[in-house]
Design a protein around this motif. Structure first.
Motif, short mmCIF file in Angstrom:
data_model
loop_
_atom_site.label_atom_id
_atom_site.label_comp_id
_atom_site.label_asym_id
_atom_site.label_seq_id
_atom_site.Cartn_x
_atom_site.Cartn_y
_atom_site.Cartn_z
N THR A 116 0.87 -1.23 -0.01
CA THR A 116 0.07 0.09 -0.07
C THR A 116 0.78 1.34 -0.03
N GLY A 117 0.21 2.43 -0.11
CA GLY A 117 1.07 3.53 -0.16
C GLY A 117 1.63 3.88 0.92
N ALA A 118 0.74 3.61 2.31
CA ALA A 118 1.46 3.99 3.55
C ALA A 118 2.55 3.18 3.90
N GLN A 119 2.59 1.58 3.34
CA GLN A 119 3.88 0.84 3.57
C GLN A 119 4.98 1.12 2.71
N MET A 120 4.50 1.93 1.56
CA MET A 120 5.60 2.50 0.82
C MET A 120 6.39 3.63 1.60
N VAL A 121 5.61 4.36 2.22
CA VAL A 121 6.27 5.63 2.84
C VAL A 121 7.00 4.92 4.16
N ILE A 122 6.61 4.13 4.74
CA ILE A 122 7.72 3.38 5.66
C ILE A 122 8.82 2.73 5.10
N HIS A 150 10.13 23.44 0.20
CA HIS A 150 8.96 23.00 -1.12
C HIS A 150 7.90 22.18 -0.33
N SER A 151 6.66 22.25 -0.83
CA SER A 151 5.71 21.46 -0.43
C SER A 151 4.92 20.71 -1.58
N PHE A 152 4.74 19.42 -1.47
CA PHE A 152 4.05 18.36 -1.91
C PHE A 152 2.69 18.25 -1.64
N MET A 153 1.60 18.09 -2.32
CA MET A 153 0.50 17.03 -2.03
C MET A 153 0.38 15.99 -3.07
N VAL A 154 0.65 14.76 -2.70
CA VAL A 154 0.39 13.60 -3.63
C VAL A 154 -0.70 13.43 -4.46
N GLU A 155 -0.93 13.51 -5.81
CA GLU A 155 -2.39 13.46 -6.25
C GLU A 155 -2.55 12.05 -7.03
N ARG A 156 -1.59 11.41 -7.23
CA ARG A 156 -1.79 9.96 -7.76
C ARG A 156 -0.64 9.13 -6.91
N VAL A 157 -1.22 7.85 -6.80
CA VAL A 157 -0.68 6.79 -5.93
C VAL A 157 0.86 6.56 -6.59
N GLU A 158 0.76 6.62 -7.92
CA GLU A 158 2.00 6.13 -8.81
C GLU A 158 3.19 7.21 -8.56
N ASP A 159 2.59 8.59 -8.20
CA ASP A 159 3.63 9.47 -7.90
C ASP A 159 4.11 9.62 -6.52
N LEU A 160 3.63 8.52 -5.68
CA LEU A 160 4.11 8.76 -4.13
C LEU A 160 5.80 8.26 -3.99
N ALA A 161 6.32 7.46 -4.71
CA ALA A 161 7.49 7.01 -4.33
C ALA A 161 8.46 8.18 -4.80
N GLU A 162 8.40 8.76 -6.11
CA GLU A 162 9.06 9.93 -6.53
C GLU A 162 8.96 10.90 -5.63
N VAL A 163 7.69 11.39 -5.14
CA VAL A 163 7.69 12.73 -4.47
C VAL A 163 8.36 12.39 -3.08
N GLN A 221 -3.93 4.14 1.28
CA GLN A 221 -4.56 2.76 1.36
C GLN A 221 -4.49 1.99 0.11
N SER A 222 -4.04 2.75 -1.05
CA SER A 222 -4.25 2.06 -2.43
C SER A 222 -2.84 1.39 -2.55
N GLN A 223 -3.26 0.17 -3.49
CA GLN A 223 -1.91 -0.76 -3.89
C GLN A 223 -1.02 0.10 -4.89
N VAL A 224 0.29 -0.14 -4.80
CA VAL A 224 1.16 0.52 -5.61
C VAL A 224 2.61 -0.18 -5.84
N PRO A 225 2.88 -0.54 -6.99
CA PRO A 225 4.30 -1.08 -7.46
C PRO A 225 5.43 0.16 -6.75
N PHE A 226 6.34 -0.39 -6.32
CA PHE A 226 7.43 0.30 -5.71
C PHE A 226 8.60 0.64 -6.96
N THR A 227 8.81 1.77 -7.35
CA THR A 227 9.66 2.10 -8.38
C THR A 227 10.71 3.08 -7.97
N PRO A 228 11.90 2.77 -7.59
CA PRO A 228 12.81 3.64 -6.82
C PRO A 228 13.16 4.79 -7.55
N TRP A 229 13.25 5.98 -7.11
CA TRP A 229 13.64 7.24 -7.89
C TRP A 229 15.01 7.65 -7.60
#
Length: 549
Positions: free
Chosen positions: A2-8, A124-137, A163-171
């Motif tokens: 999930t996006g939350a798991q990706m944050v951690i 700088h401030s971000f608001m993540v608008e798509r779960v696909e952008d989360l890792a890069e942001v 809460q969304s499912q997302v594949p992890f892509t390192p930036w």
């Protein structure tokens, strides 16, 4: 994941080991992902406490500080700590929860536009608008916070994205090399150094940000140049350096302020000509040409024009300056001023004299002790009367001047440096701003030492009311303070109250020798002022002193 798991997961992979925060509805998925993760979370008792603990963690180590908060009031409670980190160039990552994407703009429960609110007080401030952008942001935010001139970065993450499912892509951030200063500007700077008869090194907080204390001391050793420091830079110049003059500015030492006013070359090293440093800007070092070294080009010429500017990392630019030895006559003159205007501690009264107490504490505490200040008279007394061997050992809210900074910053510093003693020095006004963090000390068994200088007043405001508002003391009386030792005892923290000068030495010994947390409550004269003082609009050599009153 999930996006939350990706944050951690990203925080752990980027080397983060400790975070500070307070949970709530919109960030609950991240706290769920935190459960059982290899990341130590410290629950503070207020989001501002979490932000300042992360600042203390970052400033005492140079590492990235990380804090969490939920949406709405959780996020708004972080704003003061973001502003503080922005003013003092502290690498900080704030992650906030936000209402679900579909609810944004509907005035949903605990919805606040923290992105818009934080833009002026973050790098700088971000608001993540798509779960696909989360890792890069997230990875970009961490890179921005720690690269170049450090600063706070906020990432606001809607709950549905967590809460969304997302594949992890390192930036991967582009590797940044430390650029060298312009050769033309470097030639001009070295010519100015060669021809100067009365140069002064004006040392700022950029030395700590660049981890350039060694390079600074090597430059001073080559040139034997007298040095003055800003509040944030204290400890950058080693206290044993022969021509160290201490802090300059509104409450700077007399020797520092007079030397700067007499100099013919001001070598500004990672400083920004803050108004509390310069006093009347037109009269500040009016006889001097300026060499300005800074990584941030926006600072050069912002307040005072530079004859030469070296825009580069200080670890690169300082070694490029040539070692022209300062004339002996100027060094002797500066040393004589240092002796003539040295502090005196033979206070004639029977009450506790704050400068003596702090000087005694400075002499008795271990060399690598971290001292965290709140804001007010006690903050200036610490700057004047305590000595530090590194700027990461003196944490003080400089640009923002935030009351309530000291206690949570000390918590962050103690967690970051468990092997070192950490002391917070506060006033009876400031300590009440975040007093709830005593619970955080107790919960985590942190051996933080607390010194409260209690004059039952908002001391600095009262001093200004005395000097500049005809003694009209409006809302500065704090004579209904609680018994601070009894209050600390409720949290299992022992301590003592002292009221007499004769009690100071033993009390300092008790504080320094205590194994766990300890509180020293020192009652001082409510009429005691901080001297010298440069009045508003005056030049730094127009100081008011106690004897001139």
């Amino acid at each position: 994941m999930t996006g939350a798991q990706m944050v951690i997961d990203i925080l752990v992979k980027q080397g983060v080991t400790d975070v500070f925060g307070y949970p709530g509805g919109a960030i609950m998925p991240i706290y769920d992902a935190l459960y059982g993760a290899p990341l130590k979370h410290y629950l503070t008792r207020h989001e501002q406490g979490a932000g300042f603990a992360a600042v203390g963690y970052a400033r005492s180590t140079g590492k990235l500080g990380v804090c969490f908060a939920t949406s709405g009031p959780g996020a708004t409670n972080l704003v003061t700590s973001l502003a503080d980190a922005m003013m003092d160039s502290v690498p900080l990552l704030a992650i906030t929860g936000q209402v679900p994407t579909a609810a944004i703009g509907s005035d949903a429960f605990q919805e606040v536009d923290v992105l818009g609110m934080s833009l002026s007080c973050t790098k700088h401030s971000f608001m993540v608008e798509r779960v696909e952008d989360l890792a890069e942001v997230l990875q970009q935010a961490m890179h921005l916070a720690t690269s170049g001139r450090p600063g706070p970065v906020l990432v606001d993450i809607p709950k549905d994205i967590q809460q969304s499912q997302v594949p992890f892509t390192p930036w991967l951030a582009d590797a940044q090399e430390c650029d060298s200063a312009s050769m033309h500007e470097l030639d001009m700077a070295n010519t100015l150094l060669k021809n100067a008869e009365r140069p002064i090194a004006y040392v700022g907080g950029g030395v700590q940000s660049a981890d350039a204390q060694d390079e600074l001391m090597a430059f001073l050793a080559r040139t034997q140049m007298p040095a003055v420091s800003t509040l944030k830079a204290l400890g950058s110049v080693l206290p044993e350096y022969e021509y160290e003059l201490g802090m300059l500015g509104m409450h700077g030492t007399k020797a520092a302020n007079l030397a700067v006013q007499e100099c013919d070359l001001l070598v500004c090293i990672g400083a920004r000509f803050d108004d509390r440093v310069t006093g009347n800007l037109a009269k500040f070092a009016a006889k001097a040409k300026v060499i300005h070294l800074d990584i941030d080009a926006a600072e050069v010429g912002k307040r005072k024009p530079a004859a030469a500017s070296l825009i580069a990392d200080l670890k690169v630019s300082l070694p490029q300056l040539e070692g022209h030895t300062v004339p002996l006559s100027w060094r002797e003159h500066v040393s004589q001023m240092n002796r003539d205007y040295a502090w005196r501690y033979d206070y004639p009264g029977e009450k506790v004299f704050a400068p003596y107490l702090l000087n005694k504490l400075s002499r008795d505490m271990p060399k690598q002790t971290v001292v965290c200040c709140d804001v007010g008279q006690h903050q200036m007394w610490v700057a004047q009367h305590m000595k530090f061997s590194h700027p990461s050992n003196h944490l003080s809210s400089g640009g923002a001047g935030t009351m309530g900074f000291g206690l949570p910053a000390a918590i962050g510093a103690q967690i970051a440096r468990p092997q070192d003693m950490v002391i917070t020095v506060s006033g009876d006004g400031s300590i009440m701003m975040n007093i709830q963090e005593l619970a955080t000390i107790r919960r985590n068994n942190l051996p933080v030492k607390i010194v409260i200088l209690d004059n039952q007043r908002l001391g600095m405001v009262r001093q200004w009311q005395e000097l500049f508002f005809a003694g009209r003391y409006s809302e500065t009386n704090l004579s209904d303070n609680p018994d601070f030792v009894q209050l600390a005892a409720v949290f299992g923290i022992p301590g003592q109250t002292i009221t007499q000068a004769s009690e100071v030495d033993e009390a300092i010994n008790n504080l320094v020798s205590s194994e766990g947390p300890y509180i020293l409550h020192a009652c001082i004269d409510d009429k005691e002022n901080v001297w010298p003082l440069v009045p508003p609009g005056a030049a730094n050599d127009e100081m008011i002193t106690e004897n001139s009153q």
